[in-house]
Scaffold this active site. Sequence first.
Site, PDB file in Angstrom:
ATOM      1  N   GLU A 152      12.360  -1.625  11.016  1.00  0.00           N
ATOM      2  CA  GLU A 152      12.887  -1.256   9.709  1.00  0.00           C
ATOM      3  C   GLU A 152      13.392   0.183   9.750  1.00  0.00           C
ATOM      4  OE1 GLU A 152      11.638  -1.828   5.080  1.00  0.00           O
ATOM      5  OE2 GLU A 152      10.113  -0.948   6.396  1.00  0.00           O
ATOM      6  N   GLY A 193       4.706   0.229   0.131  1.00  0.00           N
ATOM      7  CA  GLY A 193       5.138   1.292   1.030  1.00  0.00           C
ATOM      8  C   GLY A 193       5.221   0.807   2.458  1.00  0.00           C
ATOM      9  N   SER A 194       5.018   1.716   3.378  1.00  0.00           N
ATOM     10  CA  SER A 194       5.194   1.412   4.796  1.00  0.00           C
ATOM     11  C   SER A 194       4.038   0.592   5.345  1.00  0.00           C
ATOM     12  CB  SER A 194       5.314   2.713   5.595  1.00  0.00           C
ATOM     13  OG  SER A 194       4.055   3.378   5.640  1.00  0.00           O
ATOM     14  N   ALA A 232       2.504   1.177   8.156  1.00  0.00           N
ATOM     15  CA  ALA A 232       1.485   2.062   8.719  1.00  0.00           C
ATOM     16  C   ALA A 232       0.472   2.479   7.665  1.00  0.00           C
ATOM     17  CB  ALA A 232       2.155   3.297   9.335  1.00  0.00           C
ATOM     18  N   GLU A 256       2.680  -4.724  -0.675  1.00  0.00           N
ATOM     19  CA  GLU A 256       4.094  -5.044  -0.511  1.00  0.00           C
ATOM     20  C   GLU A 256       4.635  -4.037   0.482  1.00  0.00           C
ATOM     21  OE1 GLU A 256       7.637  -4.757  -0.323  1.00  0.00           O
ATOM     22  OE2 GLU A 256       7.990  -4.427  -2.457  1.00  0.00           O
ATOM     23  N   LYS A 261      -1.114   6.547  -8.790  1.00  0.00           N
ATOM     24  CA  LYS A 261      -0.563   7.648  -7.993  1.00  0.00           C
ATOM     25  C   LYS A 261       0.897   7.363  -7.662  1.00  0.00           C
ATOM     26  CE  LYS A 261      -0.085   8.714  -3.588  1.00  0.00           C
ATOM     27  NZ  LYS A 261       1.091   9.619  -3.647  1.00  0.00           N
ATOM     28  N   CYS A 311      13.319  -2.111   0.493  1.00  0.00           N
ATOM     29  CA  CYS A 311      12.433  -2.855   1.384  1.00  0.00           C
ATOM     30  C   CYS A 311      13.010  -4.212   1.751  1.00  0.00           C
ATOM     31  CB  CYS A 311      11.050  -3.011   0.762  1.00  0.00           C
ATOM     32  SG  CYS A 311      11.063  -3.801  -0.870  1.00  0.00           S
ATOM     33  N   LYS A 322      -3.777   1.237   6.577  1.00  0.00           N
ATOM     34  CA  LYS A 322      -4.865   2.147   6.215  1.00  0.00           C
ATOM     35  C   LYS A 322      -5.498   1.735   4.887  1.00  0.00           C
ATOM     36  CE  LYS A 322      -2.919   6.211   8.561  1.00  0.00           C
ATOM     37  NZ  LYS A 322      -2.391   7.595   8.366  1.00  0.00           N
ATOM     38  N   GLY A 348       0.061   0.916   4.734  1.00  0.00           N
ATOM     39  CA  GLY A 348      -0.537  -0.310   4.218  1.00  0.00           C
ATOM     40  C   GLY A 348      -1.744  -0.745   5.015  1.00  0.00           C
TER      41      GLY A 348
END
Length: 482
Positions: A385, A230-231, A233, A252, A177, A286, A237, A235
Site C-alpha cells: 500500500e 489506520g495502518s 502496523a 479497519e 482520539k 484506504c 499493536k 493495527g
Amino acid sequence: MHQLTRQFIDNQWVESAGRRRLAVTDPYRQETFAEVTAGDPADVDAAVTAARRALPAWQALGGTRRAAYLSAFAEALAARRDELMRLSSRNNGKALAEAGVDLDDAIACYRYYAARAADLEARQGRRVDHGAEGIRAQVYEDPVGVVGLITPWNFPLVTSAWKIAPALAAGCTIVFKPSEVTPLPEQALAEIAAASDLPAGVLNLVHGDGDGIGAPLTVHPGVDKLSFTGSNAVGEKVMRAAAEGVRNISLELGGKSPILVLDDADVERAADWVMAGIYFNSGQVCSATSRLIVHEALAESLYAALGERLDAIRLGDPLADETDMGPMTSSRQREAVERYLAVAGEEGLVAVRDARHRRLPARGEFVAPTLYRDVPVESRLWREEIFGPVLCGRSVSSDEAAIELANASPFGLAATVIAGDVERARRVGRALRAGSIWVNSEQLVLPEAGWGGFGISGIGRELGPWGLAEYLEVKHLIGPAD
C-alpha cells in the site's frame, strides 16, 4: 496562531498536565497554523473515568432519545458546512470538493444512525421463535460499554462519524482520539457536544499522538472495546493490546485494491472510473483501487486515455475552486510516496506518466499523479500500500486470469469491476475477495451498506446494521412463558 490547549473531558475543557505541543501544519503553505497541547495518560484515565460514570444513564436513556442527539450532531455539522470544508482543506490539503464529500458523508452517517437508534429501542425484548412449549425466549441488545476510538488523518470527519454515530446509537460512551495530524475538523465535534445538552462524560476527546494518547488508551483496563482505523502496523499493536482482558475490537486497516477492466468495457467511461478510484484525495484512501487489471485487448487505448486525463489534472491550492488535486497531507506522507517512486526507478518500471517528470507548484507537499504499466507482481509497488497518487497496471487475457490476479493479495478491502455487460461484471465481482465491490461505478459509500475488509484489511464492519452490531452485546432471557 490558533491554539488548542485543552482536552474535552466530562463536558469540560480541561487543562492538560502535559506540556508538549504538537504543530498542526498547512500542507500547501507549509506553515504551522495551530498547535495542540498533547494530552498524557492522566488525561486518558480521566476521560475513561468520565465515560464509565456516564454509561448507565446514557444506556437507560433509550434509543429514541439518543437518536435526538445524533440528529442534532448532523444538523450542527450541516450548519457549519462551509467553515468545516475550508478548515478540512487547510488542515488536510484536500481540494474543497473532496472536503465537501467528507463532510456530507459524515452528516448522512449521523442521520442514518439516529434512525437506527430509534429502531434499536423498538426491537428490545423481541421474542425468539422456537419449538419449546411453555418457554419464552427474548432478545435484548446492550451497549458494549466504554469504547476507545482512534481515527486517521485522511478523512477526519467521516471516519470519526463511522465510529461515533453507531457507538452513541448503541448506548456506549466514548473516549475519542483524533489524528494529531488533522485534529482541527474533529475538534468541532467536541464543540458541538459542549454547546448541546449532551450528558457529561458521554463524549470525551483527548488530543495527542500514538505514544502519548493512543498507547495508554489501548491498554486502559476501563475500556471495553477498541475501534481503530489506520495502518496495519499500528493495527497489530492495537490488537495485541486488546488481547489482554479479551476486549472487543474493530480494525479497519490497509488495502491494495484492484480495479478490473474487462474486454467489453467502454474505454472512456472506464478511464473516468479508474481516475476516480485512485487519484481522489491525492490517493490517500484506504480503498484506493491502486492495482489496474485490464484486458490486453483494451490496454493500449486505456493507457492512452488515462495519460490524457493525468495531464489535465490541475495541482494547486486546495482552497481554490479550479484545483483538482491538492498536496499530500504531510511532509512525512510525501516523503513516503517519493520513496516508492525511487523504488520504481530502481526496479525499472515503465511509466505512462511519471511524477518525477512533472512540474509541481512552487510550494506544497505535492506528488504528481503517476501511472506505471506492465508492473511485475514481484514489485513492491504492486504488492504494498503506497497511500498516494500512484497507479500500477497489468494486462490479462481472460476474466479468470483477472480474478486470480485480483485475489492474489493478502488485502481484501475493496475492488471495482468495469464491463459493458453488467451481469458479467457482477459475476466477476462475486468471485472477488473484498468487502466492498463497485460495479461500473465510482466508489460510492452508503451509510446503509457495510464497510470492512477480508484478510489483513481488518476485523469487523462499519456502517449499516453491521456497524451498529459492533457496539452491541446480545443478551437472551429464557424462561417460563407465564
